[in-house]
Scaffold this active site. Structure first.
Site, PDB file in Angstrom:
ATOM      1  N   SER A  75       0.808  -1.221   0.000  1.00 31.72           N
ATOM      2  CA  SER A  75       0.000   0.000   0.000  1.00 31.72           C
ATOM      3  C   SER A  75       0.842   1.273   0.000  1.00 31.72           C
ATOM      4  O   SER A  75       0.300   2.357  -0.186  1.00 31.72           O
ATOM      5  CB  SER A  75      -0.933   0.005   1.215  1.00 31.72           C
ATOM      6  OG  SER A  75      -0.181  -0.140   2.408  1.00 31.72           O
ATOM      7  N   GLY A 123      -6.344  -1.513   9.455  1.00 29.86           N
ATOM      8  CA  GLY A 123      -7.303  -0.644   8.772  1.00 29.86           C
ATOM      9  C   GLY A 123      -8.438  -1.417   8.113  1.00 29.86           C
ATOM     10  O   GLY A 123      -8.233  -2.506   7.575  1.00 29.86           O
ATOM     11  N   TYR A 128     -10.139 -12.377   9.076  1.00 29.67           N
ATOM     12  CA  TYR A 128     -10.688 -13.276  10.096  1.00 29.67           C
ATOM     13  C   TYR A 128     -10.261 -12.792  11.468  1.00 29.67           C
ATOM     14  O   TYR A 128      -9.307 -12.034  11.626  1.00 29.67           O
ATOM     15  CB  TYR A 128     -10.150 -14.704   9.895  1.00 29.67           C
ATOM     16  CG  TYR A 128      -8.752 -14.832  10.474  1.00 29.67           C
ATOM     17  CD1 TYR A 128      -7.656 -14.365   9.763  1.00 29.67           C
ATOM     18  CD2 TYR A 128      -8.554 -15.342  11.761  1.00 29.67           C
ATOM     19  CE1 TYR A 128      -6.393 -14.408  10.303  1.00 29.67           C
ATOM     20  CE2 TYR A 128      -7.276 -15.389  12.308  1.00 29.67           C
ATOM     21  CZ  TYR A 128      -6.207 -14.922  11.588  1.00 29.67           C
ATOM     22  OH  TYR A 128      -4.955 -14.948  12.133  1.00 29.67           O
ATOM     23  N   TYR A 185      -2.440 -12.254   4.155  1.00 29.41           N
ATOM     24  CA  TYR A 185      -1.055 -12.409   4.604  1.00 29.41           C
ATOM     25  C   TYR A 185      -0.167 -12.257   3.365  1.00 29.41           C
ATOM     26  O   TYR A 185       0.475 -13.211   2.927  1.00 29.41           O
ATOM     27  CB  TYR A 185      -0.825 -13.777   5.252  1.00 29.41           C
ATOM     28  CG  TYR A 185      -1.466 -13.976   6.613  1.00 29.41           C
ATOM     29  CD1 TYR A 185      -2.098 -12.927   7.276  1.00 29.41           C
ATOM     30  CD2 TYR A 185      -1.408 -15.215   7.247  1.00 29.41           C
ATOM     31  CE1 TYR A 185      -2.671 -13.120   8.534  1.00 29.41           C
ATOM     32  CE2 TYR A 185      -1.975 -15.405   8.507  1.00 29.41           C
ATOM     33  CZ  TYR A 185      -2.607 -14.355   9.137  1.00 29.41           C
ATOM     34  OH  TYR A 185      -3.164 -14.549  10.380  1.00 29.41           O
TER      35      TYR A 185
HETATM   36  C1  LIG Z   1      -0.110  -6.546  13.322  1.00 27.97           C
HETATM   37  C2  LIG Z   1      -0.998  -7.185  12.279  1.00 27.97           C
HETATM   38  C3  LIG Z   1      -2.030  -8.011  12.685  1.00 27.97           C
HETATM   39  C4  LIG Z   1      -2.877  -8.600  11.747  1.00 27.97           C
HETATM   40  N1  LIG Z   1      -3.890  -9.396  12.188  1.00 27.97           N
HETATM   41  C5  LIG Z   1      -4.748  -9.917  11.290  1.00 27.97           C
HETATM   42  C6  LIG Z   1      -5.862 -10.706  11.700  1.00 27.97           C
HETATM   43  O1  LIG Z   1      -6.062 -10.943  12.889  1.00 27.97           O
HETATM   44  N2  LIG Z   1      -6.711 -11.185  10.762  1.00 27.97           N
HETATM   45  C7  LIG Z   1      -6.513 -10.935   9.434  1.00 27.97           C
HETATM   46  O2  LIG Z   1      -7.323 -11.356   8.627  1.00 27.97           O
HETATM   47  N3  LIG Z   1      -5.448 -10.219   9.010  1.00 27.97           N
HETATM   48  C8  LIG Z   1      -4.577  -9.710   9.903  1.00 27.97           C
HETATM   49  N4  LIG Z   1      -3.525  -8.965   9.454  1.00 27.97           N
HETATM   50  C9  LIG Z   1      -3.354  -8.737   8.018  1.00 27.97           C
HETATM   51  C10 LIG Z   1      -4.229  -7.578   7.588  1.00 27.97           C
HETATM   52  O3  LIG Z   1      -5.587  -7.974   7.564  1.00 27.97           O
HETATM   53  C11 LIG Z   1      -3.873  -7.136   6.177  1.00 27.97           C
HETATM   54  O4  LIG Z   1      -2.542  -6.717   6.145  1.00 27.97           O
HETATM   55  C12 LIG Z   1      -4.792  -6.018   5.702  1.00 27.97           C
HETATM   56  O5  LIG Z   1      -4.697  -5.913   4.311  1.00 27.97           O
HETATM   57  C13 LIG Z   1      -4.455  -4.723   6.356  1.00 27.97           C
HETATM   58  O6  LIG Z   1      -5.342  -3.699   6.008  1.00 27.97           O
HETATM   59  P1  LIG Z   1      -4.840  -2.190   6.116  1.00 27.97           P
HETATM   60  O7  LIG Z   1      -5.879  -1.308   5.590  1.00 27.97           O
HETATM   61  O8  LIG Z   1      -4.318  -1.946   7.483  1.00 27.97           O
HETATM   62  O9  LIG Z   1      -3.564  -2.248   5.172  1.00 27.97           O
HETATM   63  P2  LIG Z   1      -3.042  -1.434   3.919  1.00 27.97           P
HETATM   64  O10 LIG Z   1      -1.590  -1.739   3.907  1.00 27.97           O
HETATM   65  O11 LIG Z   1      -3.444  -0.015   3.976  1.00 27.97           O
HETATM   66  O12 LIG Z   1      -3.764  -2.137   2.709  1.00 27.97           O
HETATM   67  C14 LIG Z   1      -3.598  -3.490   2.392  1.00 27.97           C
HETATM   68  C15 LIG Z   1      -4.001  -3.745   0.946  1.00 27.97           C
HETATM   69  O13 LIG Z   1      -5.333  -3.314   0.730  1.00 27.97           O
HETATM   70  C16 LIG Z   1      -5.393  -2.262  -0.225  1.00 27.97           C
HETATM   71  N5  LIG Z   1      -6.321  -1.248   0.264  1.00 27.97           N
HETATM   72  C17 LIG Z   1      -6.243  -0.593   1.447  1.00 27.97           C
HETATM   73  N6  LIG Z   1      -7.280   0.245   1.567  1.00 27.97           N
HETATM   74  C18 LIG Z   1      -8.020   0.134   0.460  1.00 27.97           C
HETATM   75  C19 LIG Z   1      -9.224   0.772   0.015  1.00 27.97           C
HETATM   76  N7  LIG Z   1      -9.836   1.697   0.761  1.00 27.97           N
HETATM   77  N8  LIG Z   1      -9.716   0.439  -1.197  1.00 27.97           N
HETATM   78  C20 LIG Z   1      -9.088  -0.478  -1.963  1.00 27.97           C
HETATM   79  N9  LIG Z   1      -7.948  -1.120  -1.591  1.00 27.97           N
HETATM   80  C21 LIG Z   1      -7.422  -0.815  -0.379  1.00 27.97           C
HETATM   81  C22 LIG Z   1      -3.980  -1.726  -0.294  1.00 27.97           C
HETATM   82  O14 LIG Z   1      -3.725  -1.108  -1.531  1.00 27.97           O
HETATM   83  C23 LIG Z   1      -3.168  -2.965  -0.056  1.00 27.97           C
HETATM   84  O15 LIG Z   1      -3.076  -3.722  -1.237  1.00 27.97           O
HETATM   85  C24 LIG Z   1      -2.659  -8.368  10.381  1.00 27.97           C
HETATM   86  C25 LIG Z   1      -1.609  -7.553   9.967  1.00 27.97           C
HETATM   87  C26 LIG Z   1      -0.779  -6.962  10.906  1.00 27.97           C
HETATM   88  C27 LIG Z   1       0.373  -6.097  10.447  1.00 27.97           C
END
Ligand SMILES: Cc1cc2nc3c(=O)[nH]c(=O)nc-3n(C[C@H](O)[C@H](O)[C@H](O)COP(=O)(O)OP(=O)(O)OC[C@H]3O[C@@H](n4cnc5c(N)ncnc54)[C@H](O)[C@@H]3O)c2cc1C
Ligand SMILES: *[C@@H]1O[C@H](CO)[C@@H](O)[C@H](O)[C@H]1NC(C)=O
Ligand SMILES: *[C@@H]1O[C@H](CO)[C@@H](O)[C@H](O)[C@H]1NC(C)=O
Ligand SMILES: *[C@@H]1O[C@H](CO)[C@@H](O)[C@H](O)[C@H]1NC(C)=O
Ligand SMILES: *[C@@H]1O[C@H](CO)[C@@H](O)[C@H](O)[C@H]1NC(C)=O
Ligand SMILES: *[C@@H]1O[C@H](CO)[C@@H](O)[C@H](O)[C@H]1NC(C)=O
Ligand SMILES: *[C@@H]1O[C@H](CO)[C@@H](O)[C@H](O)[C@H]1NC(C)=O
Ligand SMILES: *[C@@H]1O[C@H](CO)[C@@H](O)[C@H](O)[C@H]1NC(C)=O
Ligand SMILES: *[C@@H]1O[C@H](CO)[C@@H](O)[C@H](O)[C@H]1NC(C)=O
Length: 540
Positions: free
Chosen positions: A123, A183, A193, A480
């Site tokens: 991202s 997020g 999940y 992941y």
């Molecule tokens: C500490 C930690 C704990 C986690 N625990 C879990 C868990 O318990 N369960 C689980 O399922 N996953 C878990 N994850 C993984 C997490 O769900 C994914 O990394 C998820 O994609 C993160 O979303 P984000 O918006 O924070 O990330 P970002 O890095 O902002 O986005 C991730 C991806 O989604 C895309 N994206 C983001 N926002 C949008 C939008 N508004 N529209 C279209 N595309 C978008 C981005 O381009 C990128 O490809 C964990 C990750 C971390 C680092």
């Protein structure tokens, strides 16, 4: 606030060889050509919501802090990490629309970021010049207990969502991950999940509507986008299809009192037997119980020796008395005692699960920065469909102790997960899976050598696990994100490249995702290193 006039902002310019950054060169004669992207952004957003106050270039004093605020993997916070030439911190839907329209007009790579938790930084990092459309300012949450639903914007965190739900009702929750800073935008679009999965399925099994901006800049809801596109953005990843502005989620019921525990056993304390039994119990037991298994390497009782520690971390949707009697009947090997159990509210159980003191003020869930320091990290995943034998585990322990600094997390499936058809959402890993395995390496030291060392460890362990996990395809969890599975260069071979990781993440749903992608974004504007490709030879 200082209003930046377009002419004072240094902009990317275009030449026949591509994009050149002017961040250190003063704007001069070719000014108008250089400023076109910015002019375009200004032209395409509503004057009542000036986009200039949402635009950060490297010359802006707060550019680095805005960029770093949502970096959750220090591997992508180094001096050699490629930085965006611009960040748009959207304050209004017209800022999203302008970014999409103008990026296409000038053929720029756009990265979408909500919470920044992408494990491989997709991202906010790219190999080509790019800008970030940052969604963190769009984070309104509206909970309606009456209809048991909520509208949540992409930039909200799961901690904020959980807090806002619990603020209105003690018996409602949402089945998303329990890390509070994740997020909504990436998490939900990727099929997330959490520990309510065996009872209620995934987050995406509980989404009823969405708002997204498509490649033409149209703001769509479920009805206007149609069921195909809605299906795609409930587990197929948002970033291949558009920009998700918000999801409407269906709340689920939880009891006022839930029970948690974290019981640990080393190899000297019969961990092998208990882990062996866990495989049979955790995916089949009562849906109200979720027992995660975490395996790591710790010092043995004799100095200089190492052992494997198994931590059984549980959430039970009921009281501790019922839990102890359930486990004494179904899983006596664990030896659970009443004193191991903590009864609390569902919201406080989130604190427990994320290693925050359970008595801490609940407002800690509103904190957008993680409670523990951000690490350098690498993650990989696998699915286990047949129980592993005790001999198998003995070998795994040996390998873990040899490699030492890696960690496994086993998340049991079954329950509701096995009832939902594998085509209901793009997330395909349903019936037949015993658990998902996550490989973790976390480290605190910078440097290429150290980084390669830890990445190598996860690859070695992943290779070692081959006989024990799913094959043809070897399945992996899309949330992941793991670039080891393949990278898309989004050129002529985009479909073939996409199929490599696409089938591992989505199995048979990959083809439907490709068809939808080809229909809604035929020129592949919404692309990244692991996006859904268009069909080869798609007509324009
Ligand atoms: C500490 C930690 C704990 C986690 N625990 C879990 C868990 O318990 N369960 C689980 O399922 N996953 C878990 N994850 C993984 C997490 O769900 C994914 O990394 C998820 O994609 C993160 O979303 P984000 O918006 O924070 O990330 P970002 O890095 O902002 O986005 C991730 C991806 O989604 C895309 N994206 C983001 N926002 C949008 C939008 N508004 N529209 C279209 N595309 C978008 C981005 O381009 C990128 O490809 C964990 C990750 C971390 C680092
Ligand atoms: C912005 O709008 C002005 C006036 O409408 C127009 O002259 C100019 O060409 C536009 N610039 C871009 C980059 O679209
Ligand atoms: C740019 O930096 C200034 C001063 O550091 C800050 O006030 C301003 O909010 C920043 N960003 C934008 C978009 O104006
Ligand atoms: C990211 O790098 C910057 C610059 O070196 C540093 O100031 C910041 O603290 C780093 N972020 C984290 C979370 O360590
Ligand atoms: C709900 O939130 C408000 C404002 O943050 C807070 O004052 C109140 O204590 C909360 N109530 C509950 C029941 O959590
Ligand atoms: C381990 O298992 C053996 C045999 O089942 C048992 O006798 C012993 O008490 C167990 N040890 C622990 C620490 O539970
Ligand atoms: C583990 O043992 C090593 C020495 O073998 C020691 O240096 C280290 O501090 C120990 N770690 C813990 C957590 O006790
Ligand atoms: C949690 O916080 C309370 C109150 O500050 C404190 O008494 C307790 O020791 C803490 N528990 C842990 C496990 O740190
Ligand atoms: C990592 O593995 C690669 C390929 O197997 C090897 O060339 C490299 O030396 C290893 N690096 C470290 C630091 O272990």
């Amino acid at each position: 606030m200082e209003v930046l006039s377009p002419s004072r902002i240094h902009l990317p310019i275009f030449s026949i060889v591509g994009l050149v950054l002017l961040s250190t060169i003063a704007c001069s004669a070719a000014n108008s050509a250089h400023n076109t992207f910015l002019h375009c952004l200004v032209n395409h957003s509503e004057p009542s919501h000036p986009i200039t106050s949402a635009i950060f270039t490297p010359n802006n004093a707060s550019f680095s802090s805005v960029l770093e605020a949502y970096v959750r993997n220090l591997r992508f916070n180094t001096s050699t990490t490629r930085k965006p030439f611009l960040i748009v911190t959207a304050l209004h839907v017209s800022h999203i629309q302008a970014s999409i329209i103008c990026a296409q007009k000038y053929n720029l790579q756009m990265k979408i970021r909500s919470g920044g938790h992408d494990y491989d930084g997709l991202s906010y990092v790219a190999e080509v010049p790019f800008f970030i459309l940052d969604m963190f300012k769009l984070r309104t949450i509206e909970v309606d207990i009456h209809t048991e639903t909520a509208w949540v914007q992409a930039g909200a965190t799961v901690g904020e969502v959980f807090y806002k739900i619990a603020n209105k009702s003690k018996i409602h929750a949402f089945p998303a991950g329990i890390c509070p800073t994740v997020g909504i935008g990436g998490h939900l679009s990727g099929g997330s999940y959490g520990n309510l999965m065996r009872k209620y399925g995934l987050s995406v099994d509980n989404i009823v509507d969405a708002q997204m901006v498509d490649v033409q800049g149209r703001l769509l809801d479920r009805k206007s986008m149609g069921e195909d596109l809605f299906w795609a953005i409930t587990g197929g990843g948002g970033s291949s299809f558009g920009v998700v502005l918000a999801y409407k989620i269906k709340l689920v019921r939880v009891p006022e009192t839930v029970t948690v525990f974290n019981v640990q056993r080393t190899l000297e304390q019969n961990a092998t037997d208990i882990v062996y039994k866990w495989q049979h119990v955790a995916p089949t037991i009562d849906n109200d119980l979720f027992i995660r298994l975490v395996l790591d390497v710790v010092n043995g009782t004799k100095t200089g020796t190492k052992t494997v520690r198994a931590s059984f971390v549980a959430l039970f949707l009921g009281d501790s008395k019922s839990l102890v009697s359930l486990l004494n009947e179904k899983f006596p090997q664990l030896g659970l005692k009443q004193s191991d159990c903590i009864e609390t509210s569902w919201l406080r159980s989130v604190l427990f699960w994320t290693n925050i003191n359970i008595t801490a003020p609940l407002e800690i869930l509103l904190d957008r920065q993680p409670q523990s320091p951000v690490n350098f990290l690498k993650r990989k995943s696998d699915y286990v469909q047949k129980p592993i034998s005790k001999d198998g585990f003995e070998g795994i322990w040996k390998k873990m102790i040899e490699l030492e600094d890696t960690l496994f997390q086993f998340n049991p499936y079954g329950g509701r997960m096995a009832e939902i058809p594998s085509t209901a959402t793009p997330f395909p890993h349903r019936a037949g899976n015993l658990w998902k395995l996550q490989y973790q390496a976390n480290w605190r030291q910078a440097g290429k050598e150290v980084t390669n060392h830890y990445i190598n460890l996860t690859r070695k362990l992943h290779k070692y696990m081959t006989p024990f996990v799913s094959k043809n395809p070897r399945e992996a969890f899309y949330n992941y994100k793991d670039l080891d599975l393949g990278i898309n260069h989004n050129g002529k071979k985009s479909y073939a490249e996409g199929k490599v990781y696409g089938v591992e993440y989505f199995k048979d749903n990959f083809d439907r995702l490709v068809e939808i992608k080809t229909k809604v974004d035929p020129h592949n504007f919404f692309r990244n290193e692991q996006s859904i490709p268009t069909l080869p030879y798609a007509k324009s």
